[in-house]
Scaffold this motif. Structure first.
Motif, PDB file in Angstrom:
ATOM      1  N   LYS A 164       0.868  -1.163   0.000  1.00  0.00           N
ATOM      2  CA  LYS A 164       0.000   0.000   0.000  1.00  0.00           C
ATOM      3  C   LYS A 164       0.913   1.225   0.000  1.00  0.00           C
ATOM      4  N   ILE A 165       0.726   2.071  -0.988  1.00  0.00           N
ATOM      5  CA  ILE A 165       1.626   3.199  -1.199  1.00  0.00           C
ATOM      6  C   ILE A 165       0.913   4.495  -0.809  1.00  0.00           C
ATOM      7  N   GLY A 166       1.551   5.320   0.016  1.00  0.00           N
ATOM      8  CA  GLY A 166       0.958   6.569   0.466  1.00  0.00           C
ATOM      9  C   GLY A 166       1.038   7.676  -0.570  1.00  0.00           C
ATOM     10  N   LYS A 167       0.552   8.827  -0.194  1.00  0.00           N
ATOM     11  CA  LYS A 167       0.534   9.999  -1.064  1.00  0.00           C
ATOM     12  C   LYS A 167       1.893  10.690  -1.052  1.00  0.00           C
ATOM     13  N   GLY A 168       2.323  11.139  -2.235  1.00  0.00           N
ATOM     14  CA  GLY A 168       3.558  11.911  -2.318  1.00  0.00           C
ATOM     15  C   GLY A 168       4.812  11.094  -2.092  1.00  0.00           C
TER      16      GLY A 168
END
Length: 221
Positions: free
Chosen positions: A157-161
Motif C-alpha cells: 500500500k503506497i501513500g501519497k507523495g
C-alpha cells in the motif's frame, strides 16, 4: 524552460495513432475511433495535471501545460490512462493489450491497465520500471529500474507523495506512508514505513530517517 509548442488534442491523437499503428500487430486504429471522446477526456485530465508539475518539459515558463506524446513520459501517461479508462468500460482486451504493448515497447515500463495508478503519477525517466499489483495513492513519482509488486500473495500500500529513486524496490506486505522518499537501491520487503521518512539500505538492514522535506514541492506546486 523549453520551447515546445502547445499541442492540440487533435495533433496528439494523430501522433499517438501513428505510433500505435507501428507498434501493434493487429488492426487497431479504426476501432479506437469509437473511443475518441475518451481520449479527449484523458488528454484534458493530463493537460490539467501538467499545469501543476514543475518537472522540465511538462509546462512552459508561463505555466501553460504541455502534452506532447513525442515525449515518452507523456506518451506513457496518455496510453496508460486511456487504456485504464477503456478497461473500466469493458473494452475488448485485444485493444487494451495492444495499448499496454505500445507503452512497454517504447518506454520499457510496465503500467498495466488493471492496476489503478492515481492522479499526478509521474514516470520520471522511468525506463525499466515495473509497477505491479498494489494499492496506489496520488502524486507518486518513480524513476528508472524501480519495482513495486507482490511477495507470497501480499501486496504493498503506497501513500501519497511517495518518491522512488533509481533501483528501489517495494515488495509484499508493506505500508509505505505519506511523504516517503525511497533512496536509490533501497529494498523494502514486508515492512511498514512511517509517514515522512527517508529509507536507505536493504532488508533486514534498513536505515529509516526523518524526512523533513515536502516531497510534493519537488515535483508539484
Amino acid at each position: 524552460m523549453n520551447n515546445y509548442p502547445i499541442m492540440s488534442e487533435e495533433a496528439a491523437w494523430n501522433i499517438c495513432m501513428n505510433m500505435l499503428d507501428r507498434d501493434c500487430p493487429l488492426p487497431l486504429i479504426k476501432e479506437l475511433e469509437d473511443y475518441r471522446q475518451d481520449f479527449k477526456s484523458v488528454f484534458e485530465k493530463i493537460r490539467i495535471e501538467h499545469a501543476h508539475i514543475v518537472s522540465k518539459y511538462y509546462r512552459t515558463a508561463d505555466k501553460e501545460p504541455i502534452v506532447n506524446p513525442l515525449n515518452l513520459e507523456h506518451y506513457a501517461r496518455l496510453m496508460y490512462y486511456f487504456s485504464r479508462r477503456l478497461y473500466l468500460k469493458n473494452v475488448n482486451k485485444l485493444i487494451l493489450d495492444q495499448l499496454f504493448l505500445s507503452i512497454r515497447t517504447r518506454f520499457s515500463i510496465d503500467m498495466f491497465y488493471e492496476f489503478d495508478l492515481k492522479e499526478y503519477f509521474i514516470p520520471h525517466h522511468a525506463f525499466g520500471t515495473i509497477l505491479g499489483r498494489a494499492e496506489y495513492n496520488t502524486h507518486l513519482v518513480v524513476t528508472q529500474n524501480c519495482t513495486i509488486g507482490g511477495n507470497r500473495g501480499k501486496y504493498p500500500k503506497i501513500g501519497k507523495g511517495v518518491i522512488l529513486r533509481p533501483g528501489s524496490i517495494i515488495l509484499g506486505n508493506c505500508r509505505i506512508g505519506h511523504n516517503v522518499h525511497v533512496a536509490a537501491g533501497a529494498l523494502i520487503v514486508d515492512k511498514d514505513i512511517p509517514d515522512n521518512s527517508i529509507v536507505f539500505g536493504r532488508v533486514p538492514n534498513l536505515d529509516i530517517k526523518e524526512n523533513t522535506a515536502d516531497n510534493m514541492s519537488i515535483f508539484f506546486d
